[in-house]
Design a protein around this motif. Structure first.
Motif, PDB file in Angstrom:
ATOM      1  N   CYS A 172       5.961 -57.400 -15.757  1.00  0.00           N
ATOM      2  CA  CYS A 172       4.513 -57.495 -15.667  1.00  0.00           C
ATOM      3  C   CYS A 172       4.117 -58.452 -14.551  1.00  0.00           C
ATOM      4  CB  CYS A 172       3.963 -57.982 -17.004  1.00  0.00           C
ATOM      5  SG  CYS A 172       2.173 -58.055 -16.986  1.00  0.00           S
ATOM      6  N   LYS A 174       0.775 -59.286 -14.241  1.00  0.00           N
ATOM      7  CA  LYS A 174      -0.602 -59.656 -14.552  1.00  0.00           C
ATOM      8  C   LYS A 174      -0.769 -61.162 -14.815  1.00  0.00           C
ATOM      9  CE  LYS A 174      -2.711 -55.472 -14.977  1.00  0.00           C
ATOM     10  NZ  LYS A 174      -1.754 -54.636 -14.234  1.00  0.00           N
ATOM     11  N   PHE A 175       0.221 -61.789 -15.356  1.00  0.00           N
ATOM     12  CA  PHE A 175       0.156 -63.220 -15.656  1.00  0.00           C
ATOM     13  C   PHE A 175      -1.087 -63.631 -16.435  1.00  0.00           C
ATOM     14  CE2 PHE A 175       3.339 -63.017 -12.362  1.00  0.00           C
ATOM     15  CZ  PHE A 175       4.297 -63.911 -12.801  1.00  0.00           C
ATOM     16  N   CYS A 176      -1.368 -62.963 -17.538  1.00  0.00           N
ATOM     17  CA  CYS A 176      -2.383 -63.469 -18.468  1.00  0.00           C
ATOM     18  C   CYS A 176      -1.921 -64.878 -18.836  1.00  0.00           C
ATOM     19  CB  CYS A 176      -2.464 -62.598 -19.708  1.00  0.00           C
ATOM     20  SG  CYS A 176      -2.860 -60.885 -19.317  1.00  0.00           S
ATOM     21  N   PRO A 182       5.696 -61.992 -18.330  1.00  0.00           N
ATOM     22  CA  PRO A 182       6.061 -61.967 -16.900  1.00  0.00           C
ATOM     23  C   PRO A 182       7.275 -62.847 -16.589  1.00  0.00           C
ATOM     24  CG  PRO A 182       3.690 -62.207 -17.159  1.00  0.00           C
ATOM     25  CD  PRO A 182       4.290 -62.388 -18.530  1.00  0.00           C
ATOM     26  N   GLN A 216       5.490 -52.639 -20.371  1.00  0.00           N
ATOM     27  CA  GLN A 216       4.622 -53.757 -20.785  1.00  0.00           C
ATOM     28  C   GLN A 216       3.184 -53.470 -20.375  1.00  0.00           C
ATOM     29  OE1 GLN A 216       7.871 -54.931 -19.861  1.00  0.00           O
ATOM     30  NE2 GLN A 216       8.139 -55.359 -22.029  1.00  0.00           N
ATOM     31  N   THR A 217       3.013 -52.884 -19.208  1.00  0.00           N
ATOM     32  CA  THR A 217       1.710 -52.360 -18.796  1.00  0.00           C
ATOM     33  C   THR A 217       2.018 -50.960 -18.283  1.00  0.00           C
ATOM     34  OG1 THR A 217       2.039 -53.461 -16.677  1.00  0.00           O
ATOM     35  CG2 THR A 217       0.592 -54.551 -18.216  1.00  0.00           C
ATOM     36  N   HIS A 255      -2.906 -51.620 -20.152  1.00  0.00           N
ATOM     37  CA  HIS A 255      -3.821 -52.704 -19.804  1.00  0.00           C
ATOM     38  C   HIS A 255      -5.144 -52.084 -19.353  1.00  0.00           C
ATOM     39  CE1 HIS A 255      -5.650 -56.082 -17.759  1.00  0.00           C
ATOM     40  NE2 HIS A 255      -4.760 -56.871 -18.315  1.00  0.00           N
ATOM     41  N   GLN A 282      -7.839 -58.555 -26.481  1.00  0.00           N
ATOM     42  CA  GLN A 282      -7.612 -60.000 -26.724  1.00  0.00           C
ATOM     43  C   GLN A 282      -8.859 -60.751 -27.177  1.00  0.00           C
ATOM     44  OE1 GLN A 282      -4.558 -60.182 -26.777  1.00  0.00           O
ATOM     45  NE2 GLN A 282      -3.699 -58.992 -25.099  1.00  0.00           N
TER      46      GLN A 282
HETATM   47 FE1  SF4 Z   1       1.299 -58.829 -18.923  1.00  0.00          FE
HETATM   48 FE2  SF4 Z   1       0.341 -57.950 -21.215  1.00  0.00          FE
HETATM   49 FE3  SF4 Z   1       1.409 -60.363 -21.091  1.00  0.00          FE
HETATM   50 FE4  SF4 Z   1      -0.915 -59.906 -19.923  1.00  0.00          FE
HETATM   51  S1  SF4 Z   1      -0.501 -59.794 -22.138  1.00  0.00           S
HETATM   52  S2  SF4 Z   1       0.803 -61.006 -18.999  1.00  0.00           S
HETATM   53  S3  SF4 Z   1      -0.695 -57.816 -19.213  1.00  0.00           S
HETATM   54  S4  SF4 Z   1       2.482 -58.415 -20.782  1.00  0.00           S
END
Ligand code: SF4
Ligand code: SAH
Ligand code: F3S
Length: 458
Positions: A172, A174-176, A182, A216-217, A255, A282
């Protein structure tokens, strides 16, 4: 590949390796990885899978570190395996998966009886690692993110269960701010279209009729197609949907930012694409979404849902929620409740925020008190459970197509899934496993349905 274990040379002979026990935590990708590890250990060592760690010559754990609780579980199970190893010192214990990737050194320090620690990107090397451990009587740790494709080094996929899992992309970008993925799975990488199609075909040839595409996405998928062009996830869906023998197609996890119009359209165009979407949001608060680095607003999410329902009016929706993210106010939480009501999710997975090492959110104070997190979680659970119950009630009287998965706990009963992923119990025979039957729903419970098998007179 067949490994001849000539490790006993000059030393006392080693016990032969016959049996494998594997314990899987976390998401479906871990389940997929475990099935590939089983394939690998069967083809290299001829191991047989056993149901309890006590019977095993090798114990593997495939771990999850997404929340702290999941991680603690690893250490408590390891304590039990240590006792087995005290009695049988030849036992090999391996810890793989996301905790191994993140906490490899800590596992080795805290649990010195663990022989091998390996990350999600190195498990194709397991047979070699085990061979070296036995030959040299050493411990091993392999947690680098290898550049090469592990998929090229695995035997053909076989899987237990009626649904065929296929990882199409992994990692991933995206680094939420709250998320370890990630770090544990590494950067986003998609498998070539041809590889994905081949793996789907081999599962279908082995008799599966449902395929679940994983990532993951997953909807960020982008890879080279057979025509040399870059294909996106929508293009992949149309190609998989065309494979002979496929009856049900699913994918997870998506996502919102990668939910393209083409994917939404696919729900209308492709009869095999099942009417269920898990789309984590979320939070319902724009402020929190921004802090989480989710890159979309509440309004944008609602727009996606509206468009989707335009294409597939009866689609079942589920989502993930985090309560008590640092800085979440009462109003922010109210916004989440409000979003849940507005969408009317059929299912929801709700979590208390859990600070994870290495993530951006871990730099700021975990500011919402535990008691507040608890209260919010309970309120959200009360609301989402009510929605699930209502949604289940609405199924009563419908006749649904059920893909039969297994015998249920109750004597003489089977269980399976509807197109929108609800569990249905009914009186039936084990020979129905893997087939689709019609069931008329008679009762609804909190999380499942009960019904009567429709007997079709020939
Ligand atoms: Fe990636 Fe999902 Fe984690 Fe966000 S919640 S960093 S989109 S795996
Ligand atoms: N790849 C998926 C899901 C990742 S993990 C996605 O992008 O949505 C599954 C769920 O665990 C997340 O959706 C989130 O709700 C929850 N989660 C992840 N990290 C968490 C943390 N630090 N604390 C609490 N819940 C978390
Ligand atoms: Fe857990 Fe790793 Fe999956 S952290 S949720 S096992 S990607």
């Amino acid at each position: 590949m067949k490994i001849i274990d000539a490790s006993s040379h000059g030393k006392q002979p080693l016990k032969s390796l016959d049996t494998l026990y594997i314990k899987t935590f976390g998401c479906q990708m871990n389940e997929y990885d475990s099935s590939r590890m089983i394939d690998l250990m069967k083809s290299s060592y001829g191991l047989r899978l056993v149901a309890t760690p006590e019977e095993a010559d090798i114990i593997l754990m495939n771990t999850c570190s997404v929340r702290e609780k999941a991680e603690e579980k690893v250490f408590s199970d390891l304590g039990r395996y240590r006792l087995i190893k005290e009695k049988r010192p030849d036992l090999i214990i391996g810890v793989g998966g996301c905790v191994a990737q993140q906490e490899g050194a800590r596992i080795q320090a805290r649990a010195p009886y663990v022989d091998v620690v390996f990350g999600p990107q190195t498990y194709h090397r397991l047979p070699e690692m085990i061979h070296e451990i036995r030959r040299d009587r050493v411990r091993k740790m392999e947690i680098e993110m290898l550049e090469i494709e592990k998929f090229d080094h695995l035997p053909q996929a076989t899987q237990a269960g009626v649904s065929g899992l296929v990882t199409v992309m992994e990692g991933c970008d995206k680094f939420c701010t709250f998320c370890v993925v990630p770090f544990t799975r590494g950067a986003e990488i998609s498998r070539p279209v041809v590889d994905v199609l081949h793996e789907c075909q081999s599962l279908l040839a082995a008799g599966k009729i449902e395929i679940n595409l994983l990532g993951q996405t997953v909807n960020a998928y982008r890879a080279e197609g057979p025509d040399g062009e870059m294909w996106d996830f929508a293009a992949l869906l149309y190609a998989v949907a065309d494979l002979p023998g496929l009856v049900r197609l699913r994918f997870t996890t998506s996502h919102p930012m990668d939910m393209s119009p083409g994917i939404l359209q696919a729900f209308e165009d492709l009869p095999v694409l099942m009417p269920y979407l898990h789309l984590p949001v979320q939070s319902g608060s724009n402020q929190v979404l921004k802090l989480m680095h989710r890159n979309h607003t509440r309004e944008h999410y609602l727009e996606i849902i509206e468009t989707l329902r335009g294409h597939a009016p009866d689609i079942a929706l589920s989502s993930d929620f985090i309560v008590g993210y640092p800085g979440e106010s009462d109003q922010d939480f109210e916004d989440t409740l409000d979003l849940v009501r507005q969408v009317g999710f059929d299912t929801a997975f709700c979590f208390k925020y859990s600070p994870r090492p290495g993530t951006a959110a871990n730099q700021v104070e975990d500011s919402v008190p535990e008691a507040v997190k608890d209260r919010r979680l309970q309120a959200l659970l009360a609301l989402t459970r009510e929605l699930t119950r209502d949604s289940m009630q609405r199924q009563i009287g419908k006749t649904v197509a059920v893909l039969v998965e297994r015998a249920s706990k109750a004597e003489g009963e089977m269980q399976g899934r509807t197109p929108d992923l609800r569990i249905v119990h009914f009186v039936g025979q084990p020979r129905l496993i893997g087939h689709i039957v019609e069931v008329t729903v008679t009762e609804a419970y909190g999380q499942s349905l009960r019904g009567d098998l429709v007997i079709i007179d020939a």
